[in-house]
Design an enzyme around this catalytic site. Structure first.
Site, PDB file in Angstrom:
ATOM      1  N   GLU A   1      21.798  72.336   4.521  1.00  0.00           N
ATOM      2  CA  GLU A   1      21.903  73.767   4.185  1.00  0.00           C
ATOM      3  C   GLU A   1      20.698  74.505   4.746  1.00  0.00           C
ATOM      4  O   GLU A   1      19.560  74.036   4.649  1.00  0.00           O
ATOM      5  CB  GLU A   1      21.984  73.964   2.668  1.00  0.00           C
ATOM      6  CG  GLU A   1      22.327  75.407   2.315  1.00  0.00           C
ATOM      7  CD  GLU A   1      22.882  75.556   0.913  1.00  0.00           C
ATOM      8  OE1 GLU A   1      24.107  75.420   0.753  1.00  0.00           O
ATOM      9  OE2 GLU A   1      22.106  75.805  -0.009  1.00  0.00           O
TER      10      GLU A   1
ATOM     11  N   ASP B   1      22.977  69.626  -7.602  1.00  0.00           N
ATOM     12  CA  ASP B   1      22.445  69.419  -6.245  1.00  0.00           C
ATOM     13  C   ASP B   1      23.303  68.433  -5.449  1.00  0.00           C
ATOM     14  O   ASP B   1      23.450  68.567  -4.232  1.00  0.00           O
ATOM     15  CB  ASP B   1      20.995  68.915  -6.308  1.00  0.00           C
ATOM     16  CG  ASP B   1      20.096  69.874  -7.072  1.00  0.00           C
ATOM     17  OD1 ASP B   1      19.647  70.854  -6.475  1.00  0.00           O
ATOM     18  OD2 ASP B   1      19.892  69.649  -8.280  1.00  0.00           O
TER      19      ASP B   1
ATOM     20  N   ASP C   1      21.259  69.009   0.519  1.00  0.00           N
ATOM     21  CA  ASP C   1      20.795  70.254  -0.102  1.00  0.00           C
ATOM     22  C   ASP C   1      19.287  70.097  -0.330  1.00  0.00           C
ATOM     23  O   ASP C   1      18.871  69.408  -1.253  1.00  0.00           O
ATOM     24  CB  ASP C   1      21.537  70.464  -1.430  1.00  0.00           C
ATOM     25  CG  ASP C   1      21.150  71.771  -2.109  1.00  0.00           C
ATOM     26  OD1 ASP C   1      20.774  72.715  -1.400  1.00  0.00           O
ATOM     27  OD2 ASP C   1      21.215  71.828  -3.351  1.00  0.00           O
TER      28      ASP C   1
END
Lengths: 167, 167
Positions: free
Chosen positions: A71, A144, A10
């Site tokens: 992502e 996260d 992420d």
């Protein structure tokens, strides 16, 4: 099937979430590790990116995943962070490619859809789904790290065959 | 004063422009080199970023600049390219920082202002100013290389002392 190890990422500038998951059988996963890479505001943009790459290389060497799933940045939710987050994302993708790892990219909506069946599922529902799929007794913190695990599990589920083989 | 070498960088995914300039005296510059790093569409995002970093490291090793000046992405002129260009920019900044080089960032408007005195000067006027300041008989091609030289010269001019020393 052989075990497939996935490193979910992420991306961010202050915090990069990471999560490592082994796909051990059809829709069956093992939690390996998760956490965050952190940088400080007073370090300057280029220096922060250097720290992110250094720590990413360490992660790759330690866990040697089959795939790095990152992502993607799809919606202009926050225009102010779009440039710095994209810069960090570039460094993370580059580090994986230079080290010889395959990369995959998923939008936030794909990740939610993949884990919960709903593209607009709320954050806590996604976190609960991650914990459940990984057989964990509690939600992974910080957010996260949980988000990164979600991306890794998403990749594992996206690569399921469309139909189960006839046995 | 000692010679200050500056590597100017105009970031992109398909084409990264670079230009190397020596500042040999107060507002006096020498053209050293310029060109482009190119990647192909069919190479995939992560692979293209790996090529950009590899070639950037080669440039740094060959020319060993004192400073790497990179154009910043300030205006959302093209939302579609903002993410990929920022990703490339992240890799370029990181490569400079990891290799131990100082970095500086200038907006397109600062570069134009610095070279022509007008923040909204048109492209050909900026290119002519670059050629003139570097004592070149013709405009540098391609545009990305000329833009990168403009960034390098901008850095050199921005670091002029505000007042000339009394002699």
């Amino acid at each position: 099937m052989s075990v497939q190890r996935i490193l979910g990422i992420d991306p961010g500038t202050a915090t990069v979430g990471f999560g490592i998951v082994d796909k051990i059988a059809q829709d069956s996963y093992r939690y390996i590790s998760s956490g965050i890479i952190q940088t400080k505001k007073d370090q300057g943009a280029a220096q922060r990116l250097a720290i992110i790459r250094r720590d990413m290389i360490t992660l790759l060497e330690e866990y040697q995943p089959e795939v790095v799933a990152v992502e993607s940045i799809f919606f202009f939710k926050n225009a102010k962070t779009l440039v710095p987050v994209s810069q960090a994302r570039g460094v993370l993708l580059e580090a994986a490619a230079t080290s010889g790892y395959l990369t995959a990219e998923y939008t936030p909506m794909q990740v939610k859809m993949c884990l919960t069946g709903h593209g607009r599922a709320d954050k806590s529902f996604v976190q609960e789904s991650v914990a459940k799929l990984l057989n964990l007794s509690q939600i992974i913190k910080p957010d996260d790290a949980s988000d990164a695990l979600a991306i890794a599990v998403c990749h594992a589920r996206m690569t399921l065959p469309a139909y189960a083989p006839a046995t």
